[in-house]
Design an enzyme around this catalytic site. Structure first.
Site: not given
Ligand SMILES: *Cc1c(COP(=O)(O)O)cnc(C)c1O
Length: 430
Positions: A139, A211, A236-237, A389
């Protein structure tokens, strides 16, 4: 009706009509969790891997925090309503989802900032080593933070080295200070083997920073058992803490004394309210704090984590694999039946046990297809250059949602809706 080929994955053999999906939903052990979330009627939300849906409990908690705590108790709330202790309280709740014993997780700042702290700490713990090793398609913010640190510490030569994933194992060397990897690849969903990679790094004396942004809350994680050194992740995921929710960091107990971090703000001080001009780091996880905790966001995340109460992560994972397997089998079927679906390609591992809770497709018109789907009430997202996605959140995604998503995708492809100019204009956030 022929059973669609779901690759080598023996998890189940779903038939592709809606009655099979309905039956799975009826049998679903997690079905009652769906109503804990506020999801607009008729919307198929397959983007919980980017921004988790709103747990209803968050609404009441925030209202109470505003009315009673901020509104009435004002500054007394730091003591009276335990505001000061929230980073630790929320951290411990997240720790339980990651197989971490108490005293090793704190919830604060963003994933990017926390990575910076831990990368810097790894430099201190592994002096003389000059390389942070990562993979090319990690990422981007993870790579950017390492680049920023490397630029800063000019007195000590430090470089970020990235290699393609298959070359990672052979690239760990005596120069590797820290191996920094994301468990679930954000584009393809492909998983790393945390215990195996961690062991390899340790054999070469390197520290490991994982991560877990796309992992915690959806995959069983065993940080302590796998001897992980440090980890970060996003609130927040799959943790549903809301936009910009604070992130978390994990540091194994044995390392905490040695691992100091450079963003030495007052909240990481041993005694912040002595207002001493000299920094002295707190012991334990508090030393990884920098500034004042984000109370409203922490309150939201604290309430959101309630949706995991009493859940077995193995059950969550089982449903996640069933959902991704079903999706892949429906896409395969679509490609068999419909010439217009030829341009679609599944880039996630075909064996969905090797995949996080997302499936990624590519298509030349990926961006426009995602826009057309959103217009029809199916929310996924797009990642450059051509990736569509779809994220599956086992706590609120139903098998019928997966079925309907693919039916609507079929419509968009057959009617070539994605060619319309309005779907081809890029927005700032994809
Ligand atoms: C979402 C995500 C982040 C987010 O970083 P922030 O600094 O919290 O915005 C970081 N790393 C990975 C792998 C992610 O998926």
């Amino acid at each position: 009706m022929p059973i669609p080929d779901a690759g080598a994955n023996p998890v189940n053999s779903p038939s592709n009509d809606v009655s099979w999906a309905r039956l799975q939903d009826e049998k679903d052990e997690l079905a009652d969790r769906h109503d804990l979330f506020q999801i607009p009627q008729g919307l198929i939300y397959l983007d919980g891997n980017s921004l988790g849906a709103l747990p209803k409990s968050v609404i009441q908690t925030l209202q109470h925090t505003l009315d009673k705590e901020w509104g009435e108790d004002l500054i007394q709330s730091w003591n009276k309503n335990s505001w000061m202790d929230l980073p630790r309280i929320v951290g411990e709740k997240i720790a339980k989802l990651m197989g971490a014993a108490p005293g090793q997780v704190i919830c604060t700042d963003s994933t990017s900032v926390n990575l910076f702290k831990l990368l810097a700490a790894s430099l201190q713990m592994n002096p003389g080593r000059t390389e942070i090793l990562s993979q090319d398609d990690n990422f981007p913010t993870d790579l950017y933070m390492a680049q920023g640190l490397a630029k800063l510490v000019t007195a000590q030569r430090l470089t970020l080295k990235t290699v393609p994933a298959p070359q990672l194992a052979s690239s760990i060397s005596k120069a590797t200070c820290a191996l920094m990897l994301t468990h679930v690849n954000f584009r393809t969903g492909e998983l790393h083997d945390i215990p195996a990679v961690t062991r390899l790094a340790h054999e070469k004396g390197a520290l490991v920073i994982w991560d877990l942004s796309h992992s915690t809350g959806v995959l069983p994680i065993q940080l302590d058992a796998d001897h992980v050194d440090m980890a970060v992740g996003c609130g927040y995921k799959y943790l549903n803490g809301g936009p910009g929710a604070p992130a978390y960091l994990y540091v194994r107990t044995a390392l905490q004394q040695k691992a100091e971090q450079p963003l030495s703000g007052w909240m990481g001080h041993a005694r912040p309210f002595e207002f001493s001009p000299h920094y002295e780091s707190a012991t334990g996880m508090l030393r990884y704090m920098s500034g004042t905790p984000q109370i409203l966001s922490l309150k939201a995340l604290d309430a959101a984590l309630g949706v995991y109460d009493g859940l077995d992560m193995a059950v969550v994972r089982q449903k996640s694999v069933a959902l991704t397997t079903y999706f892949v089998s429906l896409i395969n079927k679509l490609q068999e039946e419909c010439a217009q679906a030829m341009g679609l390609k599944v880039i996630s591992p075909r064996d969905t046990r090797r995949c996080g809770s997302q499936v990624s497709l590519t298509h030349e018109y990926g961006y426009a297809i995602v826009q057309a789907l959103i217009d029809r009430g199916v929310i996924g997202d797009f990642r450059e250059p051509d990736v569509l996605r779809f994220g599956f959140t086992p706590l609120y995604t139903r098998f019928v949602d997966v079925y309907q998503c693919v039916e609507i995708l079929r419509e968009v492809l057959v009617e070539c809706t994605y060619l319309e100019p309005r779907y081809n204009q890029r927005k700032a956030v994809t």
